[in-house]
Scaffold this motif. Structure first.
Motif, mmCIF file in Angstrom:
data_model
loop_
_atom_site.group_PDB
_atom_site.id
_atom_site.type_symbol
_atom_site.label_atom_id
_atom_site.label_comp_id
_atom_site.label_asym_id
_atom_site.label_seq_id
_atom_site.Cartn_x
_atom_site.Cartn_y
_atom_site.Cartn_z
ATOM 1 N N THR A 1 0.828 -1.211 0.000
ATOM 2 C CA THR A 1 0.000 0.000 0.000
ATOM 3 C C THR A 1 0.856 1.251 0.000
ATOM 4 O O THR A 1 0.577 2.214 -0.732
ATOM 5 C CB THR A 1 -0.941 0.001 1.209
ATOM 6 O OG1 THR A 1 -1.839 -1.107 1.117
ATOM 7 C CG2 THR A 1 -1.739 1.292 1.290
ATOM 8 N N ASN B 1 -13.382 4.126 6.221
ATOM 9 C CA ASN B 1 -13.806 2.832 5.691
ATOM 10 C C ASN B 1 -12.852 1.734 6.164
ATOM 11 O O ASN B 1 -11.760 2.019 6.660
ATOM 12 C CB ASN B 1 -13.809 2.857 4.160
ATOM 13 C CG ASN B 1 -14.856 3.792 3.593
ATOM 14 O OD1 ASN B 1 -16.054 3.513 3.651
ATOM 15 N ND2 ASN B 1 -14.413 4.918 3.036
ATOM 16 N N VAL C 1 -11.224 -2.133 4.820
ATOM 17 C CA VAL C 1 -11.055 -3.168 3.805
ATOM 18 C C VAL C 1 -10.845 -4.487 4.545
ATOM 19 O O VAL C 1 -10.041 -4.569 5.478
ATOM 20 C CB VAL C 1 -9.857 -2.875 2.890
ATOM 21 C CG1 VAL C 1 -9.644 -4.012 1.899
ATOM 22 C CG2 VAL C 1 -10.061 -1.561 2.160
ATOM 23 N N ASP D 1 -3.555 -6.576 -4.845
ATOM 24 C CA ASP D 1 -5.016 -6.543 -4.983
ATOM 25 C C ASP D 1 -5.635 -5.667 -3.906
ATOM 26 O O ASP D 1 -6.569 -4.899 -4.163
ATOM 27 C CB ASP D 1 -5.599 -7.963 -4.853
ATOM 28 C CG ASP D 1 -5.199 -8.879 -5.988
ATOM 29 O OD1 ASP D 1 -5.140 -8.416 -7.140
ATOM 30 O OD2 ASP D 1 -4.949 -10.068 -5.720
ATOM 31 N N ILE D 2 -5.130 -5.801 -2.690
ATOM 32 C CA ILE D 2 -5.686 -5.052 -1.560
ATOM 33 C C ILE D 2 -5.219 -3.601 -1.590
ATOM 34 O O ILE D 2 -5.989 -2.670 -1.327
ATOM 35 C CB ILE D 2 -5.289 -5.720 -0.232
ATOM 36 C CG1 ILE D 2 -5.564 -7.229 -0.276
ATOM 37 C CG2 ILE D 2 -6.026 -5.060 0.927
ATOM 38 C CD1 ILE D 2 -6.987 -7.607 -0.613
ATOM 39 N N GLU E 1 -4.606 -1.790 -4.102
ATOM 40 C CA GLU E 1 -5.366 -1.046 -5.122
ATOM 41 C C GLU E 1 -6.667 -0.504 -4.537
ATOM 42 O O GLU E 1 -7.068 0.643 -4.793
ATOM 43 C CB GLU E 1 -5.652 -1.955 -6.307
ATOM 44 C CG GLU E 1 -6.156 -1.244 -7.541
ATOM 45 C CD GLU E 1 -5.078 -0.408 -8.209
ATOM 46 O OE1 GLU E 1 -5.441 0.598 -8.849
ATOM 47 O OE2 GLU E 1 -3.890 -0.753 -8.081
ATOM 48 N N ILE E 2 -7.338 -1.317 -3.731
ATOM 49 C CA ILE E 2 -8.602 -0.897 -3.114
ATOM 50 C C ILE E 2 -8.350 0.187 -2.079
ATOM 51 O O ILE E 2 -9.085 1.186 -2.005
ATOM 52 C CB ILE E 2 -9.307 -2.107 -2.485
ATOM 53 C CG1 ILE E 2 -9.647 -3.140 -3.556
ATOM 54 C CG2 ILE E 2 -10.581 -1.676 -1.747
ATOM 55 C CD1 ILE E 2 -10.020 -4.501 -3.004
ATOM 56 N N PHE F 1 -7.730 3.476 -3.707
ATOM 57 C CA PHE F 1 -8.987 4.041 -4.197
ATOM 58 C C PHE F 1 -9.748 4.727 -3.069
ATOM 59 O O PHE F 1 -10.217 5.865 -3.206
ATOM 60 C CB PHE F 1 -9.821 2.928 -4.822
ATOM 61 C CG PHE F 1 -11.136 3.367 -5.402
ATOM 62 C CD1 PHE F 1 -11.206 4.331 -6.392
ATOM 63 C CD2 PHE F 1 -12.325 2.800 -4.953
ATOM 64 C CE1 PHE F 1 -12.425 4.734 -6.937
ATOM 65 C CE2 PHE F 1 -13.541 3.197 -5.484
ATOM 66 C CZ PHE F 1 -13.599 4.162 -6.475
ATOM 67 N N LEU F 2 -9.840 4.069 -1.931
ATOM 68 C CA LEU F 2 -10.539 4.649 -0.791
ATOM 69 C C LEU F 2 -9.797 5.870 -0.238
ATOM 70 O O LEU F 2 -10.415 6.803 0.285
ATOM 71 C CB LEU F 2 -10.708 3.611 0.318
ATOM 72 C CG LEU F 2 -11.634 2.437 0.001
ATOM 73 C CD1 LEU F 2 -11.562 1.396 1.105
ATOM 74 C CD2 LEU F 2 -13.075 2.899 -0.197
ATOM 75 N N ALA G 1 -12.217 7.902 -4.062
ATOM 76 C CA ALA G 1 -13.516 7.319 -3.676
ATOM 77 C C ALA G 1 -14.205 8.139 -2.586
ATOM 78 O O ALA G 1 -14.451 7.657 -1.480
ATOM 79 C CB ALA G 1 -13.322 5.882 -3.206
ATOM 80 N N ILE H 1 -15.406 -3.075 2.976
ATOM 81 C CA ILE H 1 -15.276 -3.639 1.637
ATOM 82 C C ILE H 1 -14.608 -5.007 1.757
ATOM 83 O O ILE H 1 -13.431 -5.107 2.136
ATOM 84 C CB ILE H 1 -14.410 -2.730 0.726
ATOM 85 C CG1 ILE H 1 -14.908 -1.279 0.776
ATOM 86 C CG2 ILE H 1 -14.388 -3.273 -0.698
ATOM 87 C CD1 ILE H 1 -16.303 -1.077 0.277
ATOM 88 N N ALA I 1 -12.755 -7.917 0.352
ATOM 89 C CA ALA I 1 -11.893 -8.110 -0.813
ATOM 90 C C ALA I 1 -11.289 -9.499 -0.730
ATOM 91 O O ALA I 1 -10.211 -9.696 -0.155
ATOM 92 C CB ALA I 1 -10.809 -7.049 -0.826
#
Length: 252
Positions: free
Chosen positions: A28, A186, A188, A224-225, A227-228, A231-232, A236, A244, A246
């Motif tokens: 991240t 948020n 994940v 993968d994580i 990327e989310i 975004f947050l 987002a 979320i 994932a």
């Protein structure tokens, strides 16, 4: 939003990433560096890993420093935020990915181990989020890392899943307490992800069985994580007060 446009809007933003020396946190930090963030990498143990994570961010195009801090120690966490402000001028994003995951059936788990899990995963989230409420600038984001194990209910994960259920509760309540601040909150919740935290202590048969569970028939990758989370953290802005999941379809 294209990557170049994202970089244009996030350039100058500052992120703190706890647990940033390895696994999802490290990926991240590098992902945010690619979008132009300055990143403060909070780490608990390995200085060498933290220094390599700093290099990862710098090679991705961002700036970074590493700061050792016990996430459950409010004085150490305050100093972590102080360092972010001193080095980079403020804090826009906080990603709390620090965590531990010792495994044992509930009947056999040493209560001292339970206390350690709760201290790092739950109290640590509370302490980091508490400091974030005072330090994150308007337009910012707080992203906590939970786990799909709150839904998967896998044997031997009772302590870890219980701590992450608390992380989700903190996240949802804090999002509402931040009313009027233009700060999103948020969580994940990754499924099984190919990190040392996942692999440590597991027999190959169990790893193979878990890998085959998602419809996509693979483990998640830290990227993968990340990327989310990115975004947050950035574009987002209309996702708030959410968890979320994932996990490649292992659980809704």
């Amino acid at each position: 939003m294209t990557e170049n446009n994202a970089a244009a809007t996030t350039s100058g933003r500052v992120a703190i990433v706890t647990g940033g020396s390895k696994g999802i946190g490290r990926e991240t930090a590098a992902r945010l560096g690619r979008e132009g963030y300055a990143v403060v990498i909070g780490y608990g143990g390995s200085k060498d890993s933290a220094e390599q994570a700093v290099k990862d961010v710098e090679q991705a195009g961002g700036r970074a420093v590493a700061v050792q801090a016990d996430v459950a120690d409010e004085i150490a966490v305050a100093a972590l935020f102080d360092r972010a402000e001193q080095e980079f001028g403020g804090v826009d994003v906080v990603v709390n990915s620090a965590g531990i995951m010792p495994l044992a059936p509930l009947a056999e788990l040493d209560l001292e181990v339970l206390d350690r899990v709760i201290r790092t995963n739950l109290r640590g989230t509370f302490v980091v989020n508490q400091q974030a409420t005072h330090r994150v600038r308007n337009g910012g984001a707080i992203v906590n890392v939970s786990s799909s194990l709150t839904k998967l209910a896998r044997p031997a994960y009772s302590a870890y899943a219980a701590s992450k259920g608390g992380v989700e509760a903190i996240t949802l309540i804090l999002a509402r307490e931040m009313r009027g601040r233009d700060i999103t909150v948020n969580a994940v919740a990754p499924g099984p992800t190919a990190t040392s935290l996942f692999f440590d202590g597991k027999p190959q048969e169990l790893i193979d069985r878990i890998t085959a569970e998602p419809p996509l028939e693979r483990l998640g990758e830290p990227s993968d994580i990340a990327e989310i989370i990115a975004f947050l953290a950035g574009p987002a802005r209309w996702i708030n007060g959410q968890v979320i999941y994932a996990n490649g379809g292992s659980v809704a």
